[in-house]
Design an enzyme around this catalytic site. Sequence first.
Site, PDB file in Angstrom:
ATOM      1  N   GLY A   1       0.839  -1.193   0.000  1.00 22.54           N
ATOM      2  CA  GLY A   1       0.000   0.000   0.000  1.00 22.54           C
ATOM      3  C   GLY A   1       0.870   1.237   0.000  1.00 22.54           C
ATOM      4  O   GLY A   1       2.088   1.147  -0.058  1.00 22.54           O
ATOM      5  N   SER A   2       0.236   2.389   0.055  1.00 25.15           N
ATOM      6  CA  SER A   2       0.993   3.644   0.088  1.00 25.15           C
ATOM      7  C   SER A   2       0.029   4.801   0.259  1.00 25.15           C
ATOM      8  O   SER A   2      -1.164   4.679  -0.029  1.00 25.15           O
ATOM      9  CB  SER A   2       1.775   3.869  -1.222  1.00 25.15           C
ATOM     10  OG  SER A   2       2.656   2.811  -1.498  1.00 25.15           O
ATOM     11  N   ASN A   3       0.571   5.941   0.686  1.00 27.56           N
ATOM     12  CA  ASN A   3      -0.109   7.226   0.578  1.00 27.56           C
ATOM     13  C   ASN A   3       0.711   8.103  -0.353  1.00 27.56           C
ATOM     14  O   ASN A   3       1.933   8.210  -0.179  1.00 27.56           O
ATOM     15  CB  ASN A   3      -0.222   7.925   1.937  1.00 27.56           C
ATOM     16  CG  ASN A   3      -0.940   7.079   2.970  1.00 27.56           C
ATOM     17  OD1 ASN A   3      -2.020   6.571   2.725  1.00 27.56           O
ATOM     18  ND2 ASN A   3      -0.334   6.935   4.143  1.00 27.56           N
TER      19      ASN A   3
ATOM     20  N   ASN B   1      -4.476   3.923  -2.353  1.00 28.00           N
ATOM     21  CA  ASN B   1      -4.727   2.566  -2.843  1.00 28.00           C
ATOM     22  C   ASN B   1      -6.183   2.271  -3.152  1.00 28.00           C
ATOM     23  O   ASN B   1      -6.535   1.108  -3.350  1.00 28.00           O
ATOM     24  CB  ASN B   1      -4.144   1.500  -1.910  1.00 28.00           C
ATOM     25  CG  ASN B   1      -2.704   1.777  -1.541  1.00 28.00           C
ATOM     26  OD1 ASN B   1      -2.401   2.003  -0.388  1.00 28.00           O
ATOM     27  ND2 ASN B   1      -1.840   1.813  -2.531  1.00 28.00           N
TER      28      ASN B   1
ATOM     29  N   ARG C   1      -7.973   4.764   5.220  1.00 29.43           N
ATOM     30  CA  ARG C   1      -6.830   5.656   4.959  1.00 29.43           C
ATOM     31  C   ARG C   1      -7.171   6.704   3.925  1.00 29.43           C
ATOM     32  O   ARG C   1      -6.756   7.864   4.033  1.00 29.43           O
ATOM     33  CB  ARG C   1      -5.601   4.862   4.513  1.00 29.43           C
ATOM     34  CG  ARG C   1      -4.739   4.341   5.627  1.00 29.43           C
ATOM     35  CD  ARG C   1      -3.396   3.823   5.109  1.00 29.43           C
ATOM     36  NE  ARG C   1      -3.540   2.703   4.205  1.00 29.43           N
ATOM     37  CZ  ARG C   1      -3.231   2.723   2.915  1.00 29.43           C
ATOM     38  NH1 ARG C   1      -2.753   3.839   2.358  1.00 29.43           N
ATOM     39  NH2 ARG C   1      -3.377   1.645   2.167  1.00 29.43           N
TER      40      ARG C   1
END
Length: 793
Positions: free
Chosen positions: A229-231, A500, A530
Amino acid sequence: MPAFRLAPHHTITLALAALLGACTTAPAAGSRSVTIERTTYGIAHITAPDYEGIAYGMAYAHAQDNVCQTAEHLLTARGERSLFLGPQATGELGLGRLPNAQIDLFVRAHMDDAALARAAAANSEEVKASLRGHVAGYNRYLQDTGPAGLPEACRNKPWVRPMTQADATRDTELAMIQGGLGALAGAVLAAVPPTPGTRSSEAPVPLEQAVAESTRYSPAANPEGGELGSNGWAFGRNATPDGRGLVLGNPHFPWTGSNRFWETHLTIPGKLDVMGVTIGAGAFVVIGFNKDVAWTHTVSTGKRFTLYELKLDPADPTVYLVDGQRRRMTAKTVVLPALDGAAPVQKTFYATEWGPVVALPRAGLGWTTTTAYAVRDANTQNMRAAQSWMQMALARNVGALRAAMGNQGIPWVNTIAADREGNAMYADLSVVPDVPAEMLQSCAPSPRAAALFNAGGPAVLDGSRSACAWQRDPAAAMPGVTPPQRMPVVVTPDWVQNSNDSFWLSNPHIAPPAGITPLVGFVGTPQRLRTRSGIQEIEARLAGSDGLPGNRMGAAELRSVIFRDRNFAGMLVVDDLAAACATNAAALTQDQALGCRVLAGWDRTSNSASKGAPLFREFWRKARNVPGVWRMPFDPARPVVTPAGLDMATPATRDAVFKALGEAVGIVRTAGFPADVPLAEVQTRLVRGQKVAIHGGDEFEGVLNKVESQGQSLIDPKGYNINFGSSYMQVVGFDERGPVAHAILTYGQSSDPASPRAYDQLPLFAAKQWHPLPFHRADVEAQRAGAPLRLAY
């Protein structure tokens, strides 16, 4: 470990030296040279006159920090793990782990060195030079260091061998397919033809189970955690105080293995000046910045493959029908080298014109006498990624960055970027099969297959009809891939984000691109916590309602916001829980009442000092799955604020929620901790004898700063073993000279536990401090640690 015959140690060493001599040409007089400088935290600054030299120095410096990691990964790429590490021991394959024998069987069945070489030959001469330099630089390090000089994990090991060009292309192939076929390796291995004439014993599988079982492959399919995942946030001129672009990169990746990041700064005087990180032992910056533009990546919701449902000949389950014509599957038997005293391990694999046959019986996708399934992965033989990242490093604005991705080499990630002119961009230009929405409907082999996809599972197409082959648009970089013109891109002077979920809410105030195939992502579906938390944080900052001065997102504010560690799930449900605790106090058990008191006093964050954060994690791990748990259900017209609240008015829901709370208190107690234990006491890592507290929370808690203990289902007496999550974090803005960047690499440059560069940045992360990156020459010289190393090549 099983026994097998090896030459005496001195013979191995001499053989390694001979191989190195064959793979590495000694530098001639007057040859080119590359310079490697290290700055604070071991960041490697590589300067050379051309791409071959850059890759040579990069591979050498990366090996200084991670040679054993790379050497073991090359065993995987060669399909030789069993031979040296034992067939029953497990190893990493993409995002998962399998026994070594299974990894070797899959790799040997899948790899086609001639086809990979042909695909790589289509790259530019500069990319080919980089590949040569990468191979030669790694081998030069082995030659200079010698087997006895390597770190303990691979010192004098016979499996440390020179890299070849074929090894390098195989390494690329494993990286490309880990979002699809690579993660389906277990399903490929499980595919065994049934005995003709036998009846299927498969019971119908509930749709929810089918979705769960069939999406374990996806690097971003599971909103509950356990996947990449990531931001990524980018701000344009309308959202920053100085009118220049600003980028946050916060990838959530493993802290061990070949998906670790490594910081570097690459310079070809007069041509290239780029800084950031590569992944594994790569030869290019994949997330980073130059003097004009900064970018990051987040794992995309796009599907990388489709399944094809095959109609079989009832008399022969290895024969399938296409347009009424019989087609025989191709069989390939792989036999692993025999170890002393053991029968050789072997497996026969089956393939169709659609791709290899897979079996996912727990998802209702097994191989029966009438039906089988094959997988086609669009990223197979994708050797174009290197060209994409090479061109991205040269971009001067987000438009040029977008153009650099036009060759469709970016495998399975979105790109979020901003430039010094104040433009922000979200782009999903990843590799997605060209299957439009209408084709998904017309080619679904059954209503059940259509329902599986609509519920978030893989797309299943009818393999009995040639009309269901992927479209071939001449505008695409390769046949069967959705061309860039039909992929979602948003360029704005305002802001964009991705955590994501799909392209739908990259900015909720901007209409999403139209006409995008659902294979790229859905519109109108519930978002990850998120995603919702990030949008709310951004909008509060720009409205000036978050307690910070002003109403613009500056670099300092951005570094602060990502480390607030707000527990979004806690903010959504604890108020309702507290009210229900007060109303039902007389009916609560002792543990439930204790849980109520602790969570009522909890600050709703996952900061290290937060008392009650571990208890909430264990509570919500259970309570989130209670049917009808939300008081306000999802509303596609209000996707950022719904679902929300706890439905404590329904007796069955209320009882289940309180049951989960009492059980959570018991779980924390059984692990040896009080219910109000602070996060700092249970979420730590030992770094050179000192415990370092790690702030952050799990995916299902909606904490932007995501950290996870993968492989651990509950808190235990050692707390949480954090091994995944926030890894490389960068905040990049611009001034009149160029980039102004701060970053953290949580686990440090080295994967060798004995190295001073292993986890040396974790205390920085724990203290919520950032390291100013030395991009300009004066800054490099000010931070330089040790003398430069110059290598002829």
